[in-house]
Design a protein around this motif. Structure first.
Motif, PDB file in Angstrom:
ATOM      1  N   ARG A 303      56.495  48.257  42.325  1.00 28.57           N
ATOM      2  CA  ARG A 303      56.023  46.899  42.054  1.00 28.57           C
ATOM      3  C   ARG A 303      54.591  46.725  42.547  1.00 28.57           C
ATOM      4  N   TRP A 304      53.764  46.109  41.692  1.00 27.57           N
ATOM      5  CA  TRP A 304      52.347  45.896  41.986  1.00 27.57           C
ATOM      6  C   TRP A 304      52.052  44.414  42.235  1.00 27.57           C
ATOM      7  N   SER A 305      52.563  43.535  41.331  1.00 25.11           N
ATOM      8  CA  SER A 305      52.358  42.097  41.480  1.00 25.11           C
ATOM      9  C   SER A 305      53.514  41.361  40.827  1.00 25.11           C
ATOM     10  N   THR A 306      53.526  40.030  40.983  1.00 25.80           N
ATOM     11  CA  THR A 306      54.648  39.228  40.514  1.00 25.80           C
ATOM     12  C   THR A 306      54.152  37.980  39.774  1.00 25.80           C
ATOM     13  N   ASP A 307      54.739  37.699  38.626  1.00 27.05           N
ATOM     14  CA  ASP A 307      54.500  36.462  37.892  1.00 27.05           C
ATOM     15  C   ASP A 307      55.771  35.611  37.977  1.00 27.05           C
TER      16      ASP A 307
END
Length: 313
Positions: A303-307
């Motif tokens: 995981r890199w980022s979250t929306d």
């Protein structure tokens, strides 16, 4: 000092360019681009689908913020995205844009529903949404992987062959497969020929990177790859920014579930992207899709980022 929020049905080409530049500035600051592909395509190409554009300016006319409200989804209700210039934040402009979006959505939806995307899941965006009566409804992960790391050999099921997408021949068959593969997906499974053609008209579209799995003349799955950024061979300024590959859409016919086709298609697409000289690849996946996230983690993604999608009413 903040000026006003203006509601528009259409934007001029210069205004579209200004919004895209504003979004790029915010993305560079936040580490997450604030507008989805759907919104950017609508800005660039327009079309018959209506939208509400909310443009926020300073008193001297400078663009300070923008919100896009899509009122066309009668099933799930209106949706919105917004962006505020990094130098114009902490003055209440985000709240003014969200309130204007709520008003616009209420005119189209008697239930007063509105879905609001926060790309990057920044605490300030979440606090604003919660303070205005929204709740967290959906979480989307961006995952990334190095292409320098080993990529497994595609191990295709018996009788399955891979070939590139053929524009002008494969559109209808692919749309039918996409609808079956994403029958329960809130967006992907509803694509129409117009949706497909809009993406085929984009500069990044490359049929060689749109891999189709075929068995006995019928499509069984696909891996549509994408390249963000511009690959160039110039010795100077090799690209405008570091290019990155994407697992754009990966789908398998329900009849082929459990056969290993999804893993094989993923590996084939990763190898294609690596052959283009790329060193990194990304993808988006719903946090709740545990089978897909587990597959990608086994293939080296993290995981890199979250929306986050916030929902009201």
């Amino acid at each position: 000092m903040i000026g006003y929020v203006e509601r528009r049905e259409r934007l001029t080409p210069d205004e579209v360019s200004a919004v895209v530049a504003l979004a790029s500035a915010a993305g560079d600051t936040d580490g997450a681009y604030p507008l989805s592909e759907h919104t950017v395509l609508h800005l660039r190409h327009g079309g018959e689908a209506p939208a509400v554009h909310l443009v926020a300016r300073t008193p001297d006319g400078e663009l300070a913020g923008y919100a896009h409200v899509d009122t066309t989804d009668a099933v799930d209700g209106p949706s919105a995205e917004l962006v505020v210039h990094p130098q114009r934040r902490r003055h209440g402009l985000g709240r003014a844009l969200v309130k204007a979006a709520i008003e616009a959505a209420a005119e189209a939806d008697p239930a007063g529903r509105l879905r609001l995307w926060a790309h990057g899941d920044h605490p300030s965006a979440g606090a604003l949404a919660l303070s205005l009566g929204f709740r967290r409804a959906r979480v989307l992960w961006q995952m990334r992987r190095s292409l320098f790391a080993e990529v497994p050999q595609p191990d295709l099921p018996a009788g399955v062959v891979l070939r590139p997408f053929r524009p002008g021949e494969d559109e209808q068959a692919w749309l039918a497969l996409n609808a079956r593969a994403f029958a329960d997906h809130p967006e992907q499974g509803r694509w129409t020929l117009r949706d497909l053609r809009a993406r085929m008209a984009e500069p990044w579209f490359d049929p060689a990177g749109f891999l189709l799995a075929e068995r006995d003349g019928a499509l069984a799955g696909f891996h549509w790859t994408k390249v963000h950024g511009e690959l160039r061979s110039d010795a100077e300024d090799a690209h405008h920014h570091d290019p990155i590959g994407e697992v754009y859409v990966l789908g398998v016919d329900p009849s082929a579930h459990g056969s290993g086709l999804g893993r094989a298609l993923t590996a084939a697409g990763l190898r294609h992207l690596r052959a283009q000289g790329l060193d990194q690849v990304m993808l988006y996946v719903d946090e709740s899709n545990t089978a897909a996230t587990a597959l990608y983690q086994r293939l080296g993604f993290a995981r890199w980022s979250t929306d986050v999608l916030f929902q009201r009413a």
